[in-house]
Write an enzyme that holds these catalytic residues in place. Structure first.
Site, short mmCIF file in Angstrom:
data_model
loop_
_atom_site.label_atom_id
_atom_site.label_comp_id
_atom_site.label_asym_id
_atom_site.label_seq_id
_atom_site.Cartn_x
_atom_site.Cartn_y
_atom_site.Cartn_z
N SER A 90 0.81 -1.23 0.00
CA SER A 90 0.00 0.00 0.00
C SER A 90 0.84 1.27 0.00
O SER A 90 0.46 2.28 0.61
CB SER A 90 -0.96 0.00 1.21
N GLN B 59 17.47 -0.65 1.37
CA GLN B 59 18.65 -1.43 1.00
C GLN B 59 18.35 -2.92 1.03
O GLN B 59 18.73 -3.67 0.13
CB GLN B 59 19.81 -1.11 1.94
N GLU C 98 -19.39 6.05 -12.38
CA GLU C 98 -18.14 6.45 -11.74
C GLU C 98 -16.92 5.82 -12.41
O GLU C 98 -15.80 6.36 -12.33
CB GLU C 98 -18.16 6.10 -10.25
N HIS D 72 -22.70 1.87 -13.71
CA HIS D 72 -21.72 2.48 -12.82
C HIS D 72 -21.00 3.63 -13.54
O HIS D 72 -19.91 3.45 -14.09
CB HIS D 72 -20.71 1.44 -12.33
N CYS E 292 -26.73 1.52 -9.27
CA CYS E 292 -26.92 0.07 -9.25
C CYS E 292 -27.93 -0.31 -8.17
O CYS E 292 -29.12 -0.04 -8.30
CB CYS E 292 -25.58 -0.64 -9.08
N LYS F 210 15.51 6.63 7.61
CA LYS F 210 16.27 5.39 7.54
C LYS F 210 16.23 4.78 6.14
O LYS F 210 15.16 4.58 5.56
CB LYS F 210 15.73 4.38 8.55
#
Length: 547
Positions: A14, A191, A521, A519, A380, A186
């Site tokens: 994430s 690494q 969106e 949908h 929906c 850090k």
């Protein structure tokens, strides 16, 4: 022939690999190149279609009907390139393909192994349509070191060796934690992550390092030295107020230039960033604010409604207002009066979902919006609940319900205003489904046409009477109740081309009340807001007492 950029992640999950990939794609576009982005996920589900939103966030649906990872939504929103089925694959799909070939005898009796059979299947997937674009960006899900991701890492190692030298690039995204007690940033986790990557034969060309603040020059030099990358290929990825700042932020850090340098593309075309400068201006300089209540059932995890949240932001950009979305659990309204929760909002949105939990609360939210004249967008299941509310309270069908919740044996009789969709037309074919079919991939998925009623609000919003939108559902409003509902003011303003499936409903005597079966969106972008969301926020702005 495409150049390939493989994006991997390390240290923790994430970190924003999907956003980094999408932003890089947008920057390469700004320099005049064509791009396509792909996601390779190590989980064993064939696709995320049957995964809980609490597990995996939303399912993003493509025009050609694939249920994919939500990162494909980021890819589309940043580049405008419509995703395809061939842009998302999981370990489950890869292994399923290999086993199907084995059962058919395609391997001619060979012993089936991860190498070469699974890795070859992955490489074949990566190569699909590689001649269509200048750059193919492939994001590998998970983090380096995950056991389930090893076949993908091995596949891209082989792939890079098989391509001509200089045709593949590896970009590794890691975390630089800040230790407050010592006041230090850090580098050791990065690494170790690069060391793990190198142990399986991959060496990063570019490091993208997530951090809360700037990376001092000393730490950049240290990372370059110990991770064997050029100092100008250490890219800082600081926390941003908006994800849509990412293209400009990465450009300032030199990410796109580092990619072109690694591919030895010189002279580099100058970027046209005007699109993203306009987006940033609309985000940072709003001329007002509106509040939208999202009444859903997966509100504990905002990624479950990721595309809706972004589409609302796009609608705000179109109207130069900031949209503040509050997530309200629909189950609350099954116990309490929704009025104290909803009366201060400028608009109400009820999104999709599956299962009975919270549906009565969504019905109450639709009733509140209808009776109080508050702008309402139902998507929906949100449309279906609005229809059931109208059937109960306007058309005197007090027992109106949905087969999705009430088809089990032993339940009381009810009027199935919403029924299980048994057949529909897809292109030139008729698709049939049964209630006991497998759950995965059996819904009405992908892009379908709809015909809008002349003079309706939605025809005015779209500026057209024929549209195409993406669907993901297996239940549908029954057309036989159309006359009874339209007599009471619920207009069926959008239908499938054959006139059998309701696509859009709206309330005639309401400032803005629209329910859609699809949908919208999924097709909204910051530089091209979806017309429904743009007009929904316009209506919210007019209803607002804050502007």
């Amino acid at each position: 022939m495409a150049r390939f950029i493989f994006i991997t992640g390390g240290v923790v999950s994430s970190l924003g690999k999907g956003l980094a990939s999408a932003a890089l794609g947008a920057l390469l576009q700004a320099r005049g190149f064509t791009v396509r982005l792909r996601k390779l996920d190590p989980y064993l589900n064939v696709d995320p279609g049957t995964m809980s939103p609490f597990e995996h966030g939303e399912v993003f649906v493509t025009d050609d009907g694939a249920e994919t990872d939500l990162d494909l939504g980021h890819y589309e929103r940043f580049t405008g390139v419509a995703a395809r089925k061939t842009d998302s694959v999981s370990s489950g799909r890869i292994y399923s393909n290999v086993l199907e070939k084995e059962r058919r005898g395609d391997y001619l009796g060979k012993t089936i192994q991860v190498i070469p059979h699974v890795t070859n299947e992955i490489k074949d997937f990566i190569s699909i349509d590689e001649d269509e674009v200048d750059f193919m960006l492939c994001e590998i899900g998970g983090t380096v070191g995950d056991i389930e991701g090893l076949p993908f890492f091995e596949a891209i190692r082989q792939f890079s060796q098989e391509k001509p030298r200089g045709q593949c690039l590896f970009m590794h995204l890691t975390l630089l934690p800040y230790i407050k007690a010592s006041g230090e940033l850090k580098t050791k986790p990065t690494q170790h992550s690069v060391k793990e990557l190198r142990s399986i034969g991959l060496a990063p060309d570019i490091l993208v390092c997530r951090s809360e603040g700037p990376i001092p020059q000393k730490e950049r030099e240290k990372l370059a030295l110990f991770c064997n990358v050029r100092p100008d290929a250490v890219i800082a990825a600081q926390d941003l107020k908006s994800i849509y700042e990412a293209p400009l932020a990465y450009h300032r850090e030199g990410l796109d230039q580092a990619v072109l340098d690694a591919f030895q593309i010189s002279p580099a075309p100058k970027p046209d960033l005007s699109r993203w400068e306009d987006v940033a201006d609309r985000i940072h300089n709003p001329e007002g604010e509106v509040r939208v209540a999202i009444v859903g059932k997966y509100t504990q995890l905002e990624d479950a409604y990721k595309s809706i949240a972004e589409a609302l932001t796009h609608g705000g950009m179109a109207n130069r207002v900031r949209v503040t979305a509050d997530w309200i659990d629909a189950e609350i309204f099954e116990r309490e009066d929704p009025t104290p929760y909803l009366e201060d909002f400028d608009a109400i949105l009820v999104p999709g979902g599956f299962g009975e939990r919270g549906t009565e609360g969504k019905i109450k939210a639709a009733e509140f919006a209808r009776t109080r004249k508050v702008p309402y967008l139902g998507i929906c299941l949100g449309m279906q609940m609005a229809v059931i509310e109208a059937a109960r309270n306007l058309a005197d069908l007090g027992d109106a319900g949905s087969e999705e919740f009430d088809h089990e044996a032993g339940k009381k009789r009810f009027t199935p205003v919403v029924y299980h969709l048994k057949e529909w037309v897809q292109g030139n074919y008729k698709v049939t489904r049964k209630a006991d079919d497998d759950k995965g991939g059996t819904m009405r998925l992908g892009a379908y046409d709809a015909v809008l009623k002349d003079g309706s609000r939605v025809a005015e919003v779209y500026g057209a009477t024929q549209i195409e939108e993406r669907h993901r559902h297996r239940y549908e409003v029954d057309i036989k109740y159309r006359d009874a509902l339209e007599d009471k003011g619920l207009v069926f303003s959008g239908m499938s081309p054959d006139g059998r499936l309701p696509e859009i409903v709206e309330v005639a005597d309401h400032p803005w009340f629209i329910g859609v079966q699809f949908h919208p969106e999924l097709k909204s972008k910051p530089f091209a807001p979806h017309p429904l969301f743009a007009d929904f926020i316009r209506a919210a702005k007019e209803n607002s007492r804050l502007v």
